[in-house]
Every structure is written in structure tokens, then in C-alpha cells.
Design an enzyme around this catalytic site. Structure first.
Site, short mmCIF file in Angstrom:
data_model
loop_
_atom_site.label_atom_id
_atom_site.label_comp_id
_atom_site.label_asym_id
_atom_site.label_seq_id
_atom_site.Cartn_x
_atom_site.Cartn_y
_atom_site.Cartn_z
N HIS A 1 -14.24 -9.13 -28.15
CA HIS A 1 -14.63 -10.51 -28.43
C HIS A 1 -15.56 -11.10 -27.37
O HIS A 1 -16.13 -12.16 -27.59
CB HIS A 1 -13.39 -11.40 -28.56
CG HIS A 1 -12.52 -11.04 -29.72
ND1 HIS A 1 -12.91 -11.22 -31.02
CD2 HIS A 1 -11.29 -10.47 -29.77
CE1 HIS A 1 -11.94 -10.80 -31.83
NE2 HIS A 1 -10.96 -10.32 -31.10
N GLU B 1 -0.54 -6.40 -33.70
CA GLU B 1 -1.02 -7.69 -34.21
C GLU B 1 -1.03 -7.79 -35.73
O GLU B 1 -1.56 -8.76 -36.26
CB GLU B 1 -2.41 -7.99 -33.65
CG GLU B 1 -3.47 -6.97 -33.98
CD GLU B 1 -4.83 -7.31 -33.37
OE1 GLU B 1 -5.13 -8.50 -33.16
OE2 GLU B 1 -5.60 -6.37 -33.12
#
Length: 174
Positions: free
Chosen positions: A50, A154
Site C-alpha cells: 500500500h 485477513e
């Protein structure tokens, strides 16, 4: 340069319950990475999934972290990111965090990219930063024990398959 423990000892300490304090770095700054590494953190994770850093700034960040004595990790884009995993490890990262793992097959693929044959499919090239201190045989010979492979939990499928994922040989951290 501050001398730090190797990856095998780091993982042994984690398994014995010794806490390790660290941070995620999302800014593309070798200076900040090095200053944080000198601030007493056990590990620093550079988030290339990210964050805005390319391979050149990642290289500088990993050099700074190593100079400060912290363990370095790189979050790559996923289990199929062979190039990102290879670059991170070749540039001297102590390990990788692989996101979005859903099952044991994906976990095995991630581990394989991090391990040299016969335990995996990581390719070797010399010279590169990871081999500067101990040379080709010194680094590559111990890399399968020292590289830290962390998988990010996740997804609902990951949680559903967590026992099978945790059983994959070479997974160090979930």
C-alpha cells in the site's frame, strides 16, 4: 552498525513468548526507516503493498533498517508476487509479510518463493545486498532457516482454513 540477531534466533524468541515490538512504515523515506531502526524497535515492516515506495527507495530503506539493527520485513502484494518477494529478500529484507492468504496451497506458494531449492523455488544471484556480509554460501546456506515468512490473516477463508495454513512447513508467523 549495530549487530542484531539472525532470523532463526528471532523466530525462536517469538516462539518462546518473548515479545517483539515493531512498526509498519508507509512513507518512502530511508532516513525515517533508519532513525526508527535506531530507536529500539525489534522489527520494522516496509509496506510495499500500500505504500508509495518502489524498489530503489525500498533498497535504501532496508539498508537503513539493517544499519539500525532492527529486523526488516516487507509486505508484498500477495502470494503470487514472486518478483516482489524476490526483490525484497535479495535487497536484504529479513522476511516478508504476504497478505490475503486464503488456504494452504496459497501459503505453500508464498513459502516456496522465500526458500531456496530443495525447500522452495527462490532463485539465486550473486552479488546482491543480502549476500554482502556472508557471501553467497554463507547467506544462501542459512537463508532457509533465517528468512521470516509471515502470512496475513485477513479473510474469512483464511480463518476457516487456519489450521491447515498453520501446518504448512516454513510458515513462521500468522
Amino acid at each position: 552498525m549495530i549487530e542484531s540477531i539472525n532470523g532463526a534466533e528471532f523466530k525462536k524468541q517469538l516462539r518462546s513468548g518473548i515479545p517483539k515490538l515493531g512498526l509498519f512504515l508507509n512513507a518512502s523515506s530511508p532516513t525515517v526507516a533508519e532513525q526508527l531502526a535506531h530507536s529500539g524497535y525489534d522489527w520494522l515492516l516496509v509496506d510495499t503493498q500500500h505504500g508509495p515506495m518502489g524498489f530503489e527507495s525500498l533498497s535504501g530503506m532496508l539498508a537503513g533498517i539493517a544499519n539500525g539493527g532492527a529486523k526488516s520485513m516487507v509486505r508484498v502484494s500477495g502470494y503470487g508476487d514472486r518478483g516482489g518477494i524476490q526483490q525484497a529478500l535479495d535487497m536484504g529484507s529479513d522476511g516478508v509479510l504476504v497478505p490475503y492468504i486464503n488456504n494452504a496451497d496459497e501459503a505453500r506458494q508464498a513459502v516456496s518463493c522465500c526458500r531456496y531449492p530443495t525447500a522452495g523455488t527462490r532463485s539465486v544471484y550473486f552479488p546482491q545486498r543480502s549476500m554482502n556480509r556472508e557471501g553467497l554460501l554463507g547467506y544462501a546456506g542459512a537463508a532457509n532457516d533465517n528468512v521470516i515468512v509471515a502470512l496475513q490473516v485477513e479473510t474469512a477463508d483464511c480463518i476457516k482454513n487456519i489450521d491447515q495454513i498453520a501446518a504448512v512447513q516454513g510458515v513462521d508467523i500468522l
